[in-house]
Design an enzyme around this catalytic site. Structure first.
Site, PDB file in Angstrom:
ATOM      1  N   ASN A 166     -19.576 -16.075 -47.548  1.00 43.70           N
ATOM      2  CA  ASN A 166     -20.373 -16.826 -46.578  1.00 43.70           C
ATOM      3  C   ASN A 166     -21.712 -17.149 -47.212  1.00 43.70           C
ATOM      4  O   ASN A 166     -22.630 -16.323 -47.224  1.00 43.70           O
ATOM      5  CB  ASN A 166     -20.551 -16.005 -45.308  1.00 43.70           C
ATOM      6  CG  ASN A 166     -19.236 -15.805 -44.593  1.00 43.70           C
ATOM      7  OD1 ASN A 166     -18.696 -16.733 -43.967  1.00 43.70           O
ATOM      8  ND2 ASN A 166     -18.660 -14.611 -44.726  1.00 43.70           N
ATOM      9  N   GLU A 167     -21.798 -18.352 -47.730  1.00 42.73           N
ATOM     10  CA  GLU A 167     -22.973 -18.770 -48.491  1.00 42.73           C
ATOM     11  C   GLU A 167     -24.084 -19.225 -47.535  1.00 42.73           C
ATOM     12  O   GLU A 167     -23.841 -19.380 -46.331  1.00 42.73           O
ATOM     13  CB  GLU A 167     -22.589 -19.930 -49.432  1.00 42.73           C
ATOM     14  CG  GLU A 167     -21.512 -19.585 -50.454  1.00 42.73           C
ATOM     15  CD  GLU A 167     -22.002 -18.649 -51.580  1.00 42.73           C
ATOM     16  OE1 GLU A 167     -23.084 -18.060 -51.454  1.00 42.73           O
ATOM     17  OE2 GLU A 167     -21.278 -18.521 -52.589  1.00 42.73           O
ATOM     18  N   PRO A 168     -25.319 -19.448 -48.055  1.00 46.22           N
ATOM     19  CA  PRO A 168     -26.408 -19.921 -47.196  1.00 46.22           C
ATOM     20  C   PRO A 168     -25.961 -21.107 -46.339  1.00 46.22           C
ATOM     21  O   PRO A 168     -25.273 -22.003 -46.825  1.00 46.22           O
ATOM     22  CB  PRO A 168     -27.488 -20.321 -48.209  1.00 46.22           C
ATOM     23  CG  PRO A 168     -27.245 -19.404 -49.362  1.00 46.22           C
ATOM     24  CD  PRO A 168     -25.757 -19.222 -49.436  1.00 46.22           C
ATOM     25  N   SER A 170     -24.216 -20.540 -43.546  1.00 48.99           N
ATOM     26  CA  SER A 170     -23.126 -20.051 -42.688  1.00 48.99           C
ATOM     27  C   SER A 170     -23.684 -19.572 -41.350  1.00 48.99           C
ATOM     28  O   SER A 170     -24.781 -19.003 -41.296  1.00 48.99           O
ATOM     29  CB  SER A 170     -22.407 -18.867 -43.351  1.00 48.99           C
ATOM     30  OG  SER A 170     -21.918 -19.219 -44.608  1.00 48.99           O
TER      31      SER A 170
END
Ligand code: F6R
Length: 642
Positions: A166-168, A170
């Site tokens: 879950n990258e920036p 999300s």
């Protein structure tokens, strides 16, 4: 008094920290505790005849947790029959049998060694068709829910602040889905895939929402590269730009981290801001250097007011006036500087970092890879040679994994041309060249090289290292290629060090009987090789430490290619003139196979000579800012008692 193995925040520190954090001396101690908590949960569920639902992570962080779970199974009979597991994520597309797949990782570290039932293992499938992904993710989510949710979720954290993938950006209630990897995450994965261009762009990951429903969450972080993101996650505002900050609102999350990962938490970085401190000499030095840089004032110009305005009133009250504190710290810093890294003959050495006697010392510089010596302390080696010491360089590993296939082709072609030019019998070398060419042409990224290709790659690095040594003044007979066996897997993942590795290092130390040993104390190289090499030196030195000559042996650590010691940690700073810096640069250039674009650049994509120069110049500038003499560049060392 022995140091406690963990540290919990005080009430004052909790003003800054929004998530419970336990800091351990060593990652191993923390990992054992997590493994034991998992084991307790499994047994607890067994006693109630229930299934234990675990959320599992991959990556370097949980490896020791899995190793302990395997040990508990094999030696203490812990059964995994009632465990159902769901892995956080998988690259997409990804074949389950690929070396980089998380399926392979989990089998290697856990599933192949415990008695889990196959049908209870769930890892997102990176090999399904694109159009099936959405339905697949929905089912993954439902399966977790039908089992009553995750009892325990273990997490690592990416430098982007990702949990799972879950990258920036999300959302807090995101579900299992397909995502695009952040460029920083791809950089971090590049070495596993032999180049960033081979890292898949996408992944399937559980969502933050899925993770947040877990009843208990353990997040692990080890090493200094995690320190900035741990600080942001624990002390920063809750933000979708750092998805791990969502854990601030989870009721039962705890972070287990080591001291290196904790280094940027306020309670470690500037503990005086948090509350009263025990003012040791080290802490005073750290505080004064911090104050001087923060106020942009040389140490000797700091006033009582500067101290008071920057939360250091207690220091002034206990150890003041400012004048005395300033002088003391200034002198300490002044005494770290020496142009005589092997000691200055016939000089009073009571305030110098190195002994004057014997005037000519036997010195071993250990270099984990064949270029760390010049990258990290090339200027110091030049001085040691110029000042007449007997300097040995020991390359601990062959470094063969970091050579491009193209370079092998060039060298093989050279051998053929050489035979041709001098009308020598060439059948054998031509045959070998053709064989190598065919092998390399059909090689997939990450595929292991044949022993011959590995040997050629090792030879390329040897030739380069010898050329650099010759250039800086080391005699051929003082160059040692140790080729430690732990490294020779042909893979990024190395074997653990064993008695053979330690024996090789020990033999050299016994042969040379050095007065000084230099080693790479760089704990953040991307593949852990430096860490292992240092461990081999520590162990070898421990084995010989009772000898009389060993009692006179000092161990100095340089930091390595990726990082520099903090100003307050430096105990020896060797200034370099512009000419010496240029000579160091040229020595680094001798490592042609690592120039322009190294195969494993780590997280910094500049060339090694650029990083080294920038770092050495930065150290000199910092000394200058503190009010000490202004040099072109400086190499820094810290002494280590063994
Ligand atoms: C792995 C995962 C990632 C990693 C993170 C840290 O399943 O989901 O979030 O936990 O990238 O990786 P390491 O532990 O290798 O530093």
């Amino acid at each position: 008094m022995t140091k406690p193995n963990r540290s919990l925040p005080s009430t004052e520190q909790l003003r800054f920290e929004k998530i419970p954090v336990v800091v351990f001396n060593e990652a191993l101690e923390a990992s054992l505790e997590i493994a034991h908590a998992i084991a307790t949960a499994i047994k607890d569920k067994q006693s109630k005849n229930e299934q234990c639902v675990l959320g599992l992570a991959t990556g370097s962080s949980p490896i020791k947790v899995y190793a302990e779970l395997v040990r508990l199974h094999q030696e203490e009979g812990l059964s995994f029959k009632n465990v159902v597991s769901f892995n956080l994520d998988e690259y997409f597309p990804m074949h389950p049998e690929a070396l980089q797949s998380y399926v392979f990782f989990m089998q290697q570290h856990l599933f192949d060694h415990v008695d889990m039932q196959k049908e209870n293992i769930h890892i997102p499938d990176g090999s399904i068709d694109l159009e099936d992904v959405s339905a697949y993710c929905k089912r993954y989510e439902q399966q977790i829910e039908q089992l009553g949710g995750l009892d325990i979720q273990i997490l690592g954290i990416g430098r982007t602040g990702h949990i799972g993938f879950n990258e920036p950006g999300s959302g807090i209630d995101g579900k299992t889905r397909m995502v695009t990897l952040d460029h920083l995450t791809k950089k971090d994965a590049a070495s596993d895939f032999f180049g960033e261009e081979h890292v898949p762009r996408k992944a399937i990951t559980m969502g933050v929402g899925t993770i947040m429903k877990a009843k208990k969450i353990f997040l692990m972080a080890w090493g200094e590269s995690k320190a900035p993101i741990i600080n942001k996650t624990v002390e920063g505002a809750l933000s979708d730009q750092v998805p791990a900050t969502y854990l601030q609102s989870h009721p039962n999350t705890v972070f287990y981290i080591d001291e290196a990962a904790a280094a940027k938490l306020t309670r470690y970085e500037t503990p005086w801001v948090v509350g009263d401190c025990e003012w040791t000499r080290e802490l005073i030095k750290k505080a004064v250097i911090h104050l001087s840089l923060k106020t942009e004032k040389p140490i000797l110009k700091l006033t009582e007011n500067d101290y008071i305005e920057h939360s250091l009133a207690e220091l002034i009250h206990l150890k003041g006036p400012a004048y005395n504190i300033n002088i003391d710290v200034f002198n300490q810093m002044q005494h770290t500087i020496t142009g005589w890294p092997g000691g200055k003959p016939n000089a009073d050495d009571s305030k110098r970092p190195e002994r004057a006697n014997p005037a000519k010392k036997r010195i071993i510089v250990f270099s984990p890879h064949p270029d760390d010596d010049v990258i990290s302390m090339g200027g110091t080696v030049i001085r040691l040679c110029d000042q007449g010491h007997d300097v040995h360089i020991a390359y601990q590993t062959s470094g063969n994994i970091a050579v491009f296939d193209e370079d092998v082709i060039d060298y093989a072609e050279f051998v053929c041309a050489y035979h041709d030019a001098f009308s020598m019998e060439q059948n054998k070398s031509e045959m070998m060249f053709n064989q190598i060419l065919t092998q390399l042409k059909s090689k997939a990224p990450g595929q292991i090289d044949s022993p011959e290709v590995r040997q050629i790659k090792g030879m390329i690095r040897r030739v380069e290292a010898r050329s650099a040594c010759r250039y800086i003044g080391i005699q051929d007979s003082n160059i040692h290629h140790l080729d430690l066996p732990f490294y020779e897997t042909g893979l990024i993942k190395k074997k653990p060090i064993g008695p053979e590795d330690i024996g090789i290092v020990r033999k050299l130390i016994e042969d040379v009987k050095p007065h000084i040993v230099y080693a790479a104390g760089d704990l953040s190289d991307p593949h852990g090789t430096h860490r292992v090499c240092l461990d081999a030196i520590f162990k070898a030195l421990k084995e010989v430490k009772e000898h009389d000559w060993a009692k006179d042996c000092w161990l100095w650590l340089y930091r390595g290619a990726w990082q520099e010691w903090g100003l307050d940690e430096i105990e020896k700073a060797v200034p370099l003139s512009p000419g010496e810096l240029l000579k160091k640069r040229r020595a680094i250039f001798k490592h042609q196979s690592q120039k322009d674009r190294p195969l494993f650049p780590g997280i910094d994509s500049r060339e090694f000579w650029q990083r080294a120069e920038q770092r050495n110049k930065f150290t000199a500038q910092q000394y200058d800012k503190l009010g000490l003499a202004e040099y072109e560049a400086m190499e820094a060392f810290k002494r280590f008692e063994f």
